[in-house]
Write an enzyme that holds these catalytic residues in place. Structure first.
Site, PDB file in Angstrom:
ATOM      1  N   GLY A 145       1.261  -1.101   0.348  1.00 45.60           N
ATOM      2  CA  GLY A 145      -0.087   0.144  -0.292  1.00 45.60           C
ATOM      3  C   GLY A 145       1.058   1.058  -0.423  1.00 45.60           C
ATOM      4  N   LYS A 189      -3.520   3.580  13.127  1.00 45.82           N
ATOM      5  CA  LYS A 189      -5.401   4.529  14.059  1.00 45.82           C
ATOM      6  C   LYS A 189      -6.097   3.399  12.694  1.00 45.82           C
ATOM      7  CE  LYS A 189      -6.174   8.362  11.760  1.00 45.82           C
ATOM      8  NZ  LYS A 189      -5.918   8.801  10.418  1.00 45.82           N
ATOM      9  N   LYS A 233       5.984  14.366  16.037  1.00 43.78           N
ATOM     10  CA  LYS A 233       6.317  15.259  15.487  1.00 43.78           C
ATOM     11  C   LYS A 233       6.440  16.368  16.806  1.00 43.78           C
ATOM     12  CE  LYS A 233       2.795  15.452  11.959  1.00 43.78           C
ATOM     13  NZ  LYS A 233       2.779  16.531  10.915  1.00 43.78           N
ATOM     14  N   ASP A 254     -11.177  10.771  11.058  1.00 40.52           N
ATOM     15  CA  ASP A 254      -9.435  11.271  10.279  1.00 40.52           C
ATOM     16  C   ASP A 254      -8.436  11.876  11.249  1.00 40.52           C
ATOM     17  OD1 ASP A 254      -7.724   9.871   7.946  1.00 40.52           O
ATOM     18  OD2 ASP A 254      -8.107  11.945   7.340  1.00 40.52           O
ATOM     19  N   HIS A 287      -5.350  12.507  15.682  1.00 41.54           N
ATOM     20  CA  HIS A 287      -4.051  13.967  15.505  1.00 41.54           C
ATOM     21  C   HIS A 287      -4.704  15.230  16.117  1.00 41.54           C
ATOM     22  CE1 HIS A 287      -3.018  10.794  13.020  1.00 41.54           C
ATOM     23  NE2 HIS A 287      -3.596  11.343  12.024  1.00 41.54           N
TER      24      HIS A 287
HETATM   25  C1  BG6 Z   1      -3.358  10.800   8.066  1.00 39.54           C
HETATM   26  C2  BG6 Z   1      -5.020  11.310   7.839  1.00 39.54           C
HETATM   27  O1  BG6 Z   1      -3.138   9.722   9.433  1.00 39.54           O
HETATM   28  O2  BG6 Z   1      -2.428  12.244   9.020  1.00 39.54           O
HETATM   29  C3  BG6 Z   1      -4.723  11.510   6.596  1.00 39.54           C
HETATM   30  O3  BG6 Z   1      -5.211  10.015   7.222  1.00 39.54           O
HETATM   31  C4  BG6 Z   1      -4.274  13.480   6.692  1.00 39.54           C
HETATM   32  O4  BG6 Z   1      -6.338  12.194   6.079  1.00 39.54           O
HETATM   33  C5  BG6 Z   1      -2.567  13.045   7.679  1.00 39.54           C
HETATM   34  O5  BG6 Z   1      -3.954  13.993   5.674  1.00 39.54           O
HETATM   35  C6  BG6 Z   1      -2.468  14.382   8.212  1.00 39.54           C
HETATM   36  O6  BG6 Z   1      -1.083  14.571   8.980  1.00 39.54           O
HETATM   37  P1  BG6 Z   1       0.453  15.613   8.409  1.00 39.54           P
HETATM   38  O7  BG6 Z   1       1.371  14.894   9.485  1.00 39.54           O
HETATM   39  O8  BG6 Z   1       0.382  15.782   6.797  1.00 39.54           O
HETATM   40  O9  BG6 Z   1      -0.074  16.210   9.158  1.00 39.54           O
END
Ligand code: BG6
Length: 485
Positions: free
Chosen positions: A15, A148, A182, A236, A241
């Site tokens: 993937g 996740k 991060k 999502d 996050h």
């Molecule tokens: C992922 C989501 O977990 O995090 C995505 O499934 C999203 O949809 C991404 O784009 C964002 O991560 P970052 O580090 O680019 O802010």
């Protein structure tokens, strides 16, 4: 490392996440000397079949050669192999995988097996069950990274926990949220508790009128419809996050920096968060761009149902029931297919009641992850020159553009995934999510999700600034917060 040999088994190796994130992260650890290529094997696995070096060639495309690397891409690729599974439920396939890993492990040495599952949630129970049955040798260290989404709501998260608990000890599990890898998320701790009295003493409702988190992406959910349509924007990124970022921003100081103390402080804050009510959530979905034919509506994606109500944009207002934050709105906003890519948290300060300069713009403090990693404190100051005009001027620390010799930037800046994979190898749970937290996180969001899932979302244009209805929504709930640029 406390191991003579490490095998990382990547599930879902065919993937996108594996090609773009997992393999580049592991290669970077090798190239930077964090892992010894001669003591490492990476075994990819999925249902696809590959001939000859087809798999290695595919992985190679996602890697960038690094100057002065401790190991070249071809050294790394020579340690990568692939085992195809007949099906995730097919136990025989796992015996084959176990035999393949066994062959790579040096006899009589201390080995670690780290399983990384980057697969749709529907496959998770089968895969973890079969890993335990067939690929989890006793008497050696085995660990499992759990990606996740951790369930879809509190009930399914609890069910998943029960399943995992029946197979693995909590010590063996690493629930990953890449936002916790991060720097811009972890930095909240030293900013608040590291000797910045001007921040720590103003970090509360007495001085703060609102906290906002603004997450925007220029791209839509193209090609991810199958997953995205079932999960939507709140599940999502917001429930996981963005919530992690807010938890560090909002929690009380942990007793120490130990994993247990940090986890305890996080959980306490989450339990102080009031469940978000559907009335405090706005949901929207993007329509086609009027000027760019390439930017199609969410529903134009082949993998999305024609009558989908999935939110690709949401704004939610959360309140926290504790001494520090009572009454302060936490405005959490995330959208795909907008005019820019941005991720930042901002503290909005109040204007002092007896201000000598009532027109001065109140100060803000922002920690940003995109488009650049930075901190910005805005200050009211006198415009230099004639007259007495008050202006708002930014004090900026820009980490991305800091000179390589500046002390704010180490010479090696690992990606979030890199950091977390390495921490899982070293056995450090600090920046992973314990069971109780993974379940409690849903309690804050369940009503917000179930109460808006069947609502017809507002519309906004691909490439725009979000739905026009958001302005009024915010005015009623957090009157001085606005996001338009
Ligand atoms: C992922 C989501 O977990 O995090 C995505 O499934 C999203 O949809 C991404 O784009 C964002 O991560 P970052 O580090 O680019 O802010």
């Amino acid at each position: 490392l406390p191991f003579d040999h490490v095998t990382i088994a990547v599930f879902g190796a065919s993937g996108d996440l594996a090609k773009k994130m997992t393999y580049p992260a592991i290669y970077s650890l090798v190239a930077n000397g964090m892992l010894d290529v001669n003591k490492l094997h990476v075994v990819g696995t999925a249902r696809s079949s590959y001939e000859g070096s087809e798999f290695q060639d595919k992985i190679k495309k996602g890697l960038k050669e690094k100057k002065d690397a401790k190991a070249s891409i071809s050294d790394f690729i020579s340690r990568c192999s692939y085992v195809s599974l007949k099906g995730y439920e097919d136990t025989e396939s796992y015996s084959k995988l176990d035999a393949a890993i066994r062959k790579l492990e040096p006899e009589g040495k201390k080995s670690l097996r780290l399983f990384y599952i980057a697969l749709p949630p529907s496959a998770f129970e089968d895969v973890s069950g079969n890993i335990k049955k067939k690929c989890w040798p006793e008497g050696q260290t085995n660990r499992l990274i759990v990606e996740k989404p951790y369930g879809k709501d509190e009930a399914s998260a609890k069910k998943l926990s029960k399943h995992l608990e029946s197979l693995f000890s909590e010590d063996e599990l690493y629930r990953i949220d890449h936002y916790l890898g991060k720097d811009t998320v972890k930095t909240i701790l030293p900013l608040r508790f590291g000797g910045n009295p001007h921040l720590s003493s103003t970090w509360s409702r007495e001085h703060v009128s609102a906290v906002t988190i603004n997450f925007k992406e220029e791209f839509g959910a193209e090609g991810r419809g199958g997953y995205f349509d079932e999960f939507g924007m709140i599940r999502d990124v917001m429930q996981n996050h963005l919530m992690q970022w807010i938890v560090l921003l909002g929690m009380e100081p942990p007793k120490s920096l130990s994993a247990d103390d940090i986890h305890e402080a996080k959980l306490k804050f989450i339990s102080d968060c009031k469940p978000i009510v559907p009335e405090d959530v706005l949901v929207a979905q993007y329509e086609a761009s009027k000027s760019d034919k390439e930017k199609k509506a969410y529903k134009d994606d082949e993998t999305v149902k024609n009558d989908s109500k999935a939110a690709t944009f949401a704004t939610a207002v959360m309140y926290v029931n504790n001494e520090r934050w009572r009454g302060v709105p936490f405005v959490i906003r995330a959208g795909k297919a907008l005019d820019e890519t941005r991720a930042e948290v901002t503290l909005h300060y109040k204007t002092p009641a007896k201000a000598l300069f009532p027109t001065a713009t109140p100060s803000t403090f922002t920690v940003r992850d995109h488009p650049e990693k930075s901190h910005t404190l805005t200050l009211s100051t006198k415009q230099v020159g004639e007259g007495f005009s008050i202006v708002s001027a930014p004090l900026v620390v820009d980490f991305d553009h800091a000179s390589p010799s500046a002390s704010v930037k180490a010479s090696y800046v690992p990606s979030a995934y890199e950091t977390l994979i390495f921490e899982a190898i070293t056995g450090d749970h600090t920046w992973f999510i314990p069971r109780a937290e993974a379940e409690a996180g849903w309690r804050v969001w369940d009503k917000a999700i179930s109460g808006t899932e069947n609502r017809t979302p507002f519309a906004y244009e691909y490439g725009g600034q979000g739905p026009k209805e958001e302005k009024e929504f915010l005015k009623q709930r957090a009157h001085d917060v606005h996001f338009e640029t």
